[in-house]
Design a protein around this motif. Structure first.
Motif, short mmCIF file in Angstrom:
data_model
loop_
_atom_site.label_atom_id
_atom_site.label_comp_id
_atom_site.label_asym_id
_atom_site.label_seq_id
_atom_site.Cartn_x
_atom_site.Cartn_y
_atom_site.Cartn_z
N PHE A 6 3.86 42.48 18.16
CA PHE A 6 4.76 41.42 17.70
C PHE A 6 6.09 42.00 17.23
CE2 PHE A 6 0.92 38.62 16.75
CZ PHE A 6 1.14 37.81 17.86
N LYS A 7 6.02 43.15 16.53
CA LYS A 7 7.25 43.80 16.06
C LYS A 7 8.11 44.21 17.25
CE LYS A 7 8.87 47.82 13.49
NZ LYS A 7 8.46 49.04 12.79
N GLU A 8 7.47 44.80 18.27
CA GLU A 8 8.22 45.22 19.46
C GLU A 8 8.84 44.03 20.17
OE1 GLU A 8 7.17 47.37 23.63
OE2 GLU A 8 6.44 48.36 21.82
N LYS A 9 8.12 42.94 20.22
CA LYS A 9 8.65 41.72 20.85
C LYS A 9 9.85 41.19 20.08
CE LYS A 9 7.23 37.43 22.87
NZ LYS A 9 6.44 37.20 24.03
N SER A 10 9.79 41.26 18.74
CA SER A 10 10.93 40.78 17.94
C SER A 10 12.15 41.69 18.13
CB SER A 10 10.55 40.68 16.45
OG SER A 10 10.45 41.94 15.85
N ILE A 11 11.92 43.00 18.30
CA ILE A 11 13.02 43.93 18.55
C ILE A 11 13.62 43.67 19.93
CG2 ILE A 11 13.59 46.36 18.91
CD1 ILE A 11 11.61 47.05 16.67
N LYS A 12 12.79 43.40 20.94
CA LYS A 12 13.28 43.10 22.28
C LYS A 12 14.13 41.82 22.26
CE LYS A 12 9.75 45.30 25.11
NZ LYS A 12 8.63 45.12 26.03
N LYS A 13 13.70 40.85 21.50
CA LYS A 13 14.45 39.60 21.40
C LYS A 13 15.83 39.86 20.79
CE LYS A 13 14.05 34.92 19.58
NZ LYS A 13 13.25 34.01 18.77
N CYS A 14 15.87 40.68 19.74
CA CYS A 14 17.14 41.05 19.11
C CYS A 14 18.02 41.81 20.10
CB CYS A 14 16.87 41.89 17.87
SG CYS A 14 18.35 42.53 17.08
N LEU A 15 17.45 42.74 20.84
CA LEU A 15 18.19 43.53 21.83
C LEU A 15 18.80 42.63 22.90
CD1 LEU A 15 19.00 46.30 23.02
CD2 LEU A 15 16.81 46.32 24.19
N ASN A 16 18.01 41.71 23.44
CA ASN A 16 18.53 40.80 24.45
C ASN A 16 19.66 39.93 23.91
OD1 ASN A 16 17.04 41.51 26.73
ND2 ASN A 16 15.28 40.33 26.04
N LYS A 17 19.55 39.51 22.67
CA LYS A 17 20.62 38.71 22.05
C LYS A 17 21.90 39.53 21.93
CE LYS A 17 21.68 35.85 18.10
NZ LYS A 17 22.08 36.19 16.79
N LEU A 18 21.77 40.78 21.46
CA LEU A 18 22.94 41.66 21.33
C LEU A 18 23.61 41.89 22.68
CD1 LEU A 18 21.65 44.45 18.93
CD2 LEU A 18 23.56 42.92 18.51
N LEU A 19 22.82 42.16 23.71
CA LEU A 19 23.37 42.47 25.01
C LEU A 19 23.98 41.24 25.69
CD1 LEU A 19 20.71 44.97 26.36
CD2 LEU A 19 22.98 45.48 25.47
N SER A 20 23.44 40.07 25.44
CA SER A 20 24.01 38.87 26.04
C SER A 20 25.33 38.47 25.37
CB SER A 20 23.02 37.70 25.97
OG SER A 20 22.80 37.32 24.63
N GLU A 21 25.52 38.87 24.12
CA GLU A 21 26.75 38.55 23.39
C GLU A 21 27.80 39.65 23.52
OE1 GLU A 21 25.38 38.01 19.41
OE2 GLU A 21 24.57 36.01 19.82
N ARG A 22 27.48 40.74 24.17
CA ARG A 22 28.38 41.89 24.26
C ARG A 22 29.59 41.59 25.13
NH1 ARG A 22 28.22 47.15 27.33
NH2 ARG A 22 29.46 48.50 26.03
#
Length: 174
Positions: A6-22
């Motif tokens: 679950f922690k890894e999934k939450s980090i992946k979600k954060c990563l995808n958000k950062l990269l989509s807003e870059r």
């Protein structure tokens, strides 16, 4: 074990958000400061990067190297900073103030030198406030502005290619 997933999934979600807003904003400003993120489990010779920074005409006091290891290693006294998965919390929260300071630094260039798909290292690259990001080919091409298709064992080729492209982009001081 379930919580780790679950922690890894939450980090992946954060990563995808950062990269989509870059937003990529490439200018022709010269590289005067350099940040380097590497996986110490793949490359353990940080002197290569100090010489590489000298090759790019970056002063030694303008270089910062951080290393990541999936295993905790306490005998890494030669590194500037070394981190592991315990320095990252849920939703991509950085728990280490030294790492947060590195990521908040506005380097002229960031070199992400790792091949292995480790979510925490990718998160470090995405969180970095560097102006221009350089890295080895990853599955997610949104991470870096300049992507070179080499592997970590071909450092000389990587160095030559980075120098060539930075010269073309007019980013190296003469």
């Amino acid at each position: 074990m379930i919580l780790k997933g679950f922690k890894e999934k939450s980090i992946k979600k954060c990563l995808n958000k950062l990269l989509s807003e870059r937003h990529v904003n490439v200018s022709d400003s010269k590289i005067e400061s350099l940040g380097i993120i590497l996986n110490i489990d793949e490359v353990d010779d940080f002197e290569l990067f100090r010489k590489f920074a000298d090759y790019l005409k970056v002063h030694p006091n303008k270089i910062k190297i951080v290393a990541f290891s999936e295993n905790r290693k306490d005998d890494l006294n030669s590194w500037d900073l070394c981190f592991n998965p315990k320095d990252f919390g849920w939703n991509g929260i950085i728990k280490n103030s030294e790492l947060q300071t590195f990521l908040d630094t506005r380097f002229d260039a960031l070199i992400s030198y790792y091949e292995k798909e480790v979510i925490e290292i990718k998160l470090m690259t995405a969180f970095s406030k560097a102006k221009f990001k350089i890295g080895i080919l990853q599955t997610d091409e949104r991470l870096n502005d300049l992507i070179l298709k080499t592997n970590v064992k071909q450092f000389d080729l990587f160095k030559d290619e980075v120098f060539k492209y930075l010269t073309i982009l007019n980013k190296i001081k003469k």
